[in-house]
Design a protein around this motif. Structure first.
Motif, PDB file in Angstrom:
ATOM      1  N   SER A   1      44.944 -92.696 -77.884  1.00 61.39           N
ATOM      2  CA  SER A   1      45.480 -92.909 -76.443  1.00 61.39           C
ATOM      3  C   SER A   1      45.202 -95.106 -76.579  1.00 61.39           C
TER       4      SER A   1
ATOM      5  N   ASP B   1      41.924 -95.971 -77.719  1.00 55.10           N
ATOM      6  CA  ASP B   1      41.222 -95.269 -79.226  1.00 55.10           C
ATOM      7  C   ASP B   1      42.287 -96.631 -80.024  1.00 55.10           C
TER       8      ASP B   1
ATOM      9  N   GLU C   1      42.005 -94.621 -71.734  1.00 59.41           N
ATOM     10  CA  GLU C   1      41.682 -92.843 -72.494  1.00 59.41           C
ATOM     11  C   GLU C   1      42.139 -92.085 -72.068  1.00 59.41           C
ATOM     12  N   ARG C   2      43.204 -92.440 -71.201  1.00 55.33           N
ATOM     13  CA  ARG C   2      44.255 -91.108 -70.995  1.00 55.33           C
ATOM     14  C   ARG C   2      45.802 -91.811 -70.905  1.00 55.33           C
ATOM     15  N   ARG C   3      46.061 -92.325 -71.364  1.00 58.80           N
ATOM     16  CA  ARG C   3      46.941 -93.260 -71.423  1.00 58.80           C
ATOM     17  C   ARG C   3      47.414 -92.934 -73.126  1.00 58.80           C
ATOM     18  N   SER C   4      48.843 -92.099 -73.115  1.00 58.20           N
ATOM     19  CA  SER C   4      49.553 -92.093 -73.980  1.00 58.20           C
ATOM     20  C   SER C   4      49.641 -93.896 -75.089  1.00 58.20           C
TER      21      SER C   4
ATOM     22  N   ARG D   1      49.698 -88.135 -70.656  1.00 58.37           N
ATOM     23  CA  ARG D   1      48.634 -88.144 -71.172  1.00 58.37           C
ATOM     24  C   ARG D   1      48.658 -88.586 -72.882  1.00 58.37           C
ATOM     25  N   PRO D   2      47.857 -88.693 -73.776  1.00 61.06           N
ATOM     26  CA  PRO D   2      47.903 -88.368 -75.430  1.00 61.06           C
ATOM     27  C   PRO D   2      48.858 -86.935 -75.363  1.00 61.06           C
TER      28      PRO D   2
END
Length: 438
Positions: free
Chosen positions: A146, A149, A177-180, A390-391
């Motif tokens: 993400s 991260d 936190e929820r994006r690739s 999303r990742p």
């Protein structure tokens, strides 16, 4: 059962731009639109004093070449948006309100770190081909992590991550936190790999006559070729062409079909005759749903307070604001705040949102002359607003993203790198050109 050369499903920017080019080339084209209007995710209305209000997409940037070319062909005008308005941005934070363009609530050390990590992001984005991100040697690793991260892996402090989250909320994007990471890198690579999100590249211009006017003019040119209030239920691809059925039971036949529906409504169609792999890839594509508020005032009163109308909100339902026009603020409720927004009684939502504008801009902000709310998340024929990845999802869909299985063609904002008007026009016109050239 009437027969046509091409049936276009959806009269948004993508479908209309495809149909316009096909009709100009002499094709017998029919556009089937579920709504009673054209435009899809661009829509406008008028205030009592005659001012146009954009309820959907508004702005474009220098990298949006297909959209800009179409605007010129239609004889419309591009003018500056909100990015050059003087004054300071407003930051409505958990610990107070701050004014300033460079995140005034951050320490100098954190701002310097933010800028350094942004340089690393820009360099990494420069290594990604936006047309083929899957070819990157680290594509899977970049997709699995993400944005949040990755920021922490680069040494980002909590306030640096907080700054990125604020910017995401202002854009009604999904949380970091929820994006690739790969999806974000691909998006920014398409605009020149200038940084995290460069407003000059993405949002510096608007159509002076109204962004929805682009769609309305194309629909007017197509005339009888656009059929409204005609929601499609199924598309069946066979060896002898394509059959399209409406919910009413009426059926049509064509040599090709151009499907220009957003990701959500596209999943609701019954589609047969295309490969299972391709159909599954379409089902995986996602939206970040939102609600949009536009508040209209007698003047841009905030300028007297040194504010430019651009806001980033941390502790509210709204993600932030920008100036749509003189005396007019636009704002979005991002996907991560839709839960508490929808939990409110319907008749209380507007009052709560206006109260947040009052916190940011003073009592006048809570008392507009007119207010408009568009719940895009609840629109049956849209179900969302901008593209979300999303990742892990970008590599899961892979090169099938933005591809076609003729005679079944899929176009729209969600088939490009992100959910902007450029993606709709770019993919719509590209598919039409391939059909025209045979």
């Amino acid at each position: 059962m009437s027969t046509h050369d091409v049936i276009v499903v959806g009269a948004g920017l993508a479908g209309l731009s495809a149909a316009r080019d096909l009709a100009a080339a002499g094709a017998d084209v029919l556009v089937l639109e579920a709504r009673a209007r054209a435009g899809g995710r661009v829509e406008q209305t008028t205030t009592a004093d005659g001012r146009l209000v954009q309820l959907g997409g508004e702005v474009v940037g220098a990298s949006h070449t297909s959209y800009r070319a179409l605007v010129g062909e239609l004889g419309l005008t591009l003018g500056p948006s909100f990015t050059d308005i003087p004054g300071e941005s407003t930051w409505l934070m958990n610990d107070g309100r701050f004014l300033g363009d460079e995140m005034p609530w951050m320490s100098a050390r954190d701002r310097a770190l933010y800028e350094e990590i942004e340089r690393r992001f820009s360099a990494l984005a420069g290594s990604v081909d936006p047309d083929d991100p899957w070819a990157h040697p680290d594509a899977r690793a970049l997709d699995r992590i993400s944005v949040g991260d990755w920021l922490r892996s680069e040494g980002a402090t909590p306030d640096v991550v907080r700054a990125m989250e604020l910017r995401a909320m202002g854009l009604a994007d999904a949380s970091v936190e929820r994006r690739s990471l790969l999806a974000d890198l691909r998006k920014e690579a398409s605009a020149g790999a200038l940084g995290f999100y460069d407003y000059e590249a993405w949002e510096s211009e608007k159509v002076v006559e109204g962004s929805a006017t682009v769609a309305l003019q194309m629909a007017e040119q197509l005339g009888h070729r656009v059929r409204y209030s005609s929601p499609v239920a199924s598309i069946d691809v066979g060896g002898d062409g394509v059959r399209v059925s409406l919910h009413s039971g009426e059926r049509f036949r064509a040599g090709d079909v151009v499907c220009a529906l957003p990701a959500g409504p596209l999943r609701d169609l019954r589609i047969s005759g295309v490969s299972a792999e391709y159909r599954d890839s379409l089902r995986r594509r996602e939206h970040a749903p939102t609600a949009k508020l536009v508040s209209v005032y007698d003047s841009s009163f905030w300028e007297a307070n040194g504010q430019n109308g651009t806001g980033y909100f941390e502790r509210t339902l709204l993600g932030g604001t920008w100036v749509q026009n003189t005396g007019m603020l636009s704002a979005l409720v991002p996907v991560d705040r839709l839960g508490p927004y929808r939990a409110l009684p319907a008749d209380a939502r507007t009052r709560v949102l206006l109260g947040e504008l009052g916190e940011a801009y003073g009592p006048e902000g809570a008392s507009p002359a007119a207010v408009f709310v568009r719940d895009w998340h609840a629109d049956t024929w849209t179900q969302g607003y901008i593209t979300a990845w999303r990742p892990g999802e970008l590599t899961a869909v892979g090169p099938l993203h933005g591809s076609h299985e003729p005679p079944f063609w899929v176009v729209g904002s969600d088939q490009w790198v992100c959910g902007y008007m450029e993606g709709a026009v770019r993919t719509g016109r590209a598919a039409a050109q391939r059909l025209i050239s045979g």
